[in-house]
Scaffold this active site. Sequence first.
Site, PDB file in Angstrom:
ATOM      1  CD  GLU A  57      -1.332   5.520  -4.403  1.00 39.79           C
ATOM      2  OE1 GLU A  57      -0.915   4.945  -5.606  1.00 39.79           O
ATOM      3  OE2 GLU A  57      -2.399   4.960  -3.876  1.00 39.79           O
ATOM      4  CG  HIS A 101      -8.167   7.683  -9.543  1.00 38.08           C
ATOM      5  ND1 HIS A 101      -7.113   8.476  -8.606  1.00 38.08           N
ATOM      6  CD2 HIS A 101      -8.148   6.401  -9.500  1.00 38.08           C
ATOM      7  CE1 HIS A 101      -6.220   7.364  -8.474  1.00 38.08           C
ATOM      8  NE2 HIS A 101      -6.776   6.405  -8.935  1.00 38.08           N
ATOM      9  CG  ASP A 143      -7.359   4.491  -6.092  1.00 40.55           C
ATOM     10  OD1 ASP A 143      -7.320   4.031  -7.325  1.00 40.55           O
ATOM     11  OD2 ASP A 143      -6.532   4.604  -5.448  1.00 40.55           O
TER      12      ASP A 143
HETATM   13 ZN   LIG Z   1      -5.892   4.498  -8.700  1.00 39.39          ZN
END
Ligand SMILES: [Zn+2]
Length: 348
Positions: free
Chosen positions: A201, A17, A281
């Site tokens: 999230e 990710h 991320d």
């Molecule tokens: Zn992301």
Amino acid sequence: MIAYADYLQLLPKTELHCHFVSTMNAATFLEFAAKHGVELWGSDPDTLFDFADLPDFLVAFRLAHDVLREPEDFERVAWEGVRDAVAQGNLRYREYFVNPQYFAARGLGYLEVMEPIIAGLAAAERDFGVGFRIVAAINRRDSAASAVDMVREVIAHPLPEVVGIGQDDLTPENTEDPLRFAAAYELAAAHGLKRTAHVGETDHATPDAVRQAIETLGCHRLDHGYRIVDDPEIVELARERGIAFTTTPVSTTICSGWTLDPAHRIRAMIDAGLRVTVSTDDAMFFRTDLGREYREGLAAMGVDAGTAKTIALNGVDAAFCDDAQKARLRADFRAQFAALDALLEPAG
Ligand SMILES: [Zn+2]
């Protein structure tokens, strides 16, 4: 002997990710902004990456796509990102979200973006032995119809390295709204593309977004997913289906304001028996790296060595590459684990 923090940093890792532009390093980012005359949201390098929350960060994330214009820009970012992650956290395999819609808005076609990225990552694979795949990201800020068009582009230009679809950004209302993109996921499924989604999230997300991504979008794995721990039934569903989660510890401290401690939702997901993996991320923007996610993130959540190794292997199991490559990665990881275990200082 090595301390536990060093052990975590040295563990072999996958990363499933990360958003391609966020794998840039800050020096290259500033150099390309100057080269292409892109005015950034700030000019002080000390505060350039200070963000108040997720929407605040996303303004910068969108603009960052603007500094990549020429094939050599994409190739260099791809190659340098692997070099840096190997040095910072023993990266062995990585999957990237690339958002063709952002670049299309800047006049770059699908292959004009994907081909130089693949060339750069292939060069890095030769130089550092780090395999890769690409996941085409739906721009949630754009319309559902635009998402379907993007999936059509992926299908019309088959590339062995581009294996699935996922998402980035948020809807214009700053929501996740997974069902908005159901048609794009249905089309991807019909053409054998792997599917993942950013759900559970944001502040207003509910565990139901996780259920929708599993049941309606048919996702094989999910990005973030933290709200799942609020609903034991959905935890059970994810466990039964073997859904893996790509969690990003440091980003939760910035985007959600959470503290990395043993009460963190990621630790609760691990304790609930979910298949948790760890990623950065948006490393450049959150001033993190893969080594730090393990060294600081896992350690602060009280994760022990055995669990850290399981997390690293979960990243192999949940990867979208073929079984032969996974078998090679598992063998490599187990050999490196044995060497590191022999060096680890006894706890206490
Ligand atoms: Zn992301």
